[in-house]
Each structure stands twice: as structure tokens, then as C-alpha cells.
Design an enzyme around this catalytic site. Sequence first.
Site, PDB file in Angstrom:
ATOM      1  CG  LEU A 246       8.281   2.277   4.825  1.00 41.60           C
ATOM      2  CD1 LEU A 246       8.088   1.077   3.910  1.00 41.60           C
ATOM      3  CD2 LEU A 246       6.949   2.954   5.085  1.00 41.60           C
TER       4      LEU A 246
ATOM      5  CE1 TYR B  95       1.119  -0.327   4.379  1.00 42.70           C
ATOM      6  CE2 TYR B  95       0.068   1.816   4.397  1.00 42.70           C
ATOM      7  CZ  TYR B  95       0.890   0.886   4.990  1.00 42.70           C
ATOM      8  OH  TYR B  95       1.484   1.183   6.194  1.00 42.70           O
TER       9      TYR B  95
ATOM     10  CD  GLU C 227      10.005   1.557  10.514  1.00 42.61           C
ATOM     11  OE1 GLU C 227       9.886   2.546   9.778  1.00 42.61           O
ATOM     12  OE2 GLU C 227       9.884   0.393  10.096  1.00 42.61           O
TER      13      GLU C 227
ATOM     14  CE  LYS D 162       3.173   3.113   3.089  1.00 44.61           C
ATOM     15  NZ  LYS D 162       3.193   3.129   4.544  1.00 44.61           N
TER      16      LYS D 162
HETATM   17  N1  PMP Z   1       7.526   3.609   9.107  1.00 41.81           N
HETATM   18  C1  PMP Z   1       6.410   2.873   9.039  1.00 41.81           C
HETATM   19  C2  PMP Z   1       6.412   1.497   9.630  1.00 41.81           C
HETATM   20  C3  PMP Z   1       5.256   3.383   8.415  1.00 41.81           C
HETATM   21  O1  PMP Z   1       4.142   2.639   8.318  1.00 41.81           O
HETATM   22  C4  PMP Z   1       5.286   4.698   7.891  1.00 41.81           C
HETATM   23  C5  PMP Z   1       4.068   5.309   7.275  1.00 41.81           C
HETATM   24  N2  PMP Z   1       3.682   4.672   6.125  1.00 41.81           N
HETATM   25  C6  PMP Z   1       6.479   5.431   7.993  1.00 41.81           C
HETATM   26  C7  PMP Z   1       7.572   4.857   8.604  1.00 41.81           C
HETATM   27  C8  PMP Z   1       6.576   6.836   7.432  1.00 41.81           C
HETATM   28  O2  PMP Z   1       6.582   6.789   6.035  1.00 41.81           O
HETATM   29  P1  PMP Z   1       6.063   8.016   5.160  1.00 41.81           P
HETATM   30  O3  PMP Z   1       6.881   9.202   5.560  1.00 41.81           O
HETATM   31  O4  PMP Z   1       6.304   7.585   3.766  1.00 41.81           O
HETATM   32  O5  PMP Z   1       4.616   8.191   5.486  1.00 41.81           O
END
Ligand code: PMP
Length: 282
Positions: free
Chosen positions: A205, A33, A180, A147
Site C-alpha cells: 500500500l 477504506y 511492508e 486499500k
Molecule cells: N500498509 C498497510 C498494509 C496499511 O494498512 C497501512 C495503513 N493504512 C499502511 C501501509 C500505511 O499507510 P498510511 O501511511 O496511509 O496510513
Amino acid sequence: MSRIAYVNGRYLAHAEAGVHIEDRGYQFADGVYEVVAIHRGRFFDEEPHLDRLKRSLDALSIAPPMSRAALKHVLREVARRNGIRDGILYLQISRGVAKRDHAFPKNVAPSLVVTAKRTKPTPRKLVEEGIAVITIPDIRWKRCDIKSISLLPNILGKQQAKDAGAFEAWMLDEQGMVTEGTSTNAWIVNRQGAIVTRPAEEAILNGVTRLAVKRLAAAEGIAIEERPFSLAEAREAKEAFLTSTTSLVLPVVRIDSQPVADGKPGKLSLKLRALCEEAMAR
Ligand code: PMP
């Protein structure tokens, strides 16, 4: 205006939209996603989101359901049909519908679902006062760079944070290093004043907001150290913050109930948030 969802070639009333019970996303979480922010009618960092989508699909050997240009058209059409000027687009691609069997099905088209929703601006209180995080063990798999829609550890962690009155849970690997947040990337400004965040390898991610902060900081001549940091280092940090598409940059002022420095949002965290807000408004 009633909500409209895109499902496999059709624009449907959101309330009635659905996928088949043997969709592999539903049965195996066999899908990926993306979430893209819409700010004043414009998509923020659409290309990096679509780049990451492609990487996630490739990693799982799921064929893109349509060309990038066609997907961009669908995204715009969903935003338009829902009358969204400020909000988010959610798009999900699964391996498709097939009789339940673990191995990949043959000749099955991937499923694509796109929804959009209006969002309210982040409450100023969260920015001005900062947010709290708790820490929990990272119990996820070893490919967090994908993701994937398989988010059980993330939702369990987020609920734990919520139950503890915190905004987010930062996850710790077996060495006690922060990976994270459950839906955000983690950052600190350490005792020496360096901005530190974990390198984008398979343990996290690679957030699109993380990349935006790196880009905007570099343009200002602000250095960033990409290396793992420990919980101990985070506890002693001058500042901490998190980043994501929906939160942008939010100062973290408490880790496991202990204040970070004086317990107030840090200058650099607020500066990076301001840079992101400016970039979105451009
Ligand atoms: N880490 C994880 C596990 C996430 O689910 C997200 C949000 N999708 C992020 C980091 C932040 O990613 P982004 O800045 O692309 O929203």
C-alpha cells in the site's frame, strides 16, 4: 458527548448504527477504506487520502457514493458532531447491498460509513525506546496497492506480532524481500547510510505517511532509495523504522528479537518523525 456515525446519508448514534446484513462489505469484503488523522482540528494530508480512495474505488469499479466536495463535508460533519480535535476519521465504502451473488449487482448504490474517534498521542516510550517487529511470510493477494477492507492476512499477522510481544509484523515475499508491515510501511537505513523503502507498486500500500516522509526528506535534501530490501539487509541495517497515519514514524529497534545496530532508535528515524510532527503542527 455520545459518538455519532454517518451511515448512508444519516447521522446515527454510534451504538445503534449498522448496515444491512447483505451489504457486500459484510459478506464479501467488497469495499475499500481510508483512515485520516485529525490534529488540533485539522485534517492531515486529506487530499492524498482522497486521491488514494479514488484509486482504490476505480481499481474495483465501485462508483464514488458522492462528490469529493460532499464527502469532505461529511468528514467535517462527523468530526464536528463527535467533537474530535485530535483523533482519526475512518471511512469505508462498499459496493452496496444486494442479494448474495459473487458477480457485481446492477443499479446498486455504494454504501458509505464514516466514524471518528479520539486518539491519545503515541506514548513517548515507543518513540524513545523504539519498537520490535517480527517477520512473517506475506500471504496476501497481488493487489496490495488497493486499500481493500479484506484484511484477514493483516489481522492474523498483527495478532502474531502481539502474541510475540512485538508491535508489528513485517511481511516477506517469496524472495525474502520485505514488503511492508500489516498496517504500516517498512524502511531501513542501510550500512551505507541510505534510506531504503520498497517502491510503491502492487505489492504494498502506498502509505500517505510514506509519501509525506518522501516529500519532507526531499525538502531537507535527504535522499531515499526506492527498491526492495531483504531481511538480511534489514538485520544489518544501521536503523529501521515504520510509518503510518496512526503511528507516524516509529523507530524499529528489534527484528525477530535481534537488535538493529545498537538496539536504540536511529538519528534519521527520529529526525523524520520530528519533520512529520512539524508538518502536522503547521
Ligand atoms: N500498509 C498497510 C498494509 C496499511 O494498512 C497501512 C495503513 N493504512 C499502511 C501501509 C500505511 O499507510 P498510511 O501511511 O496511509 O496510513
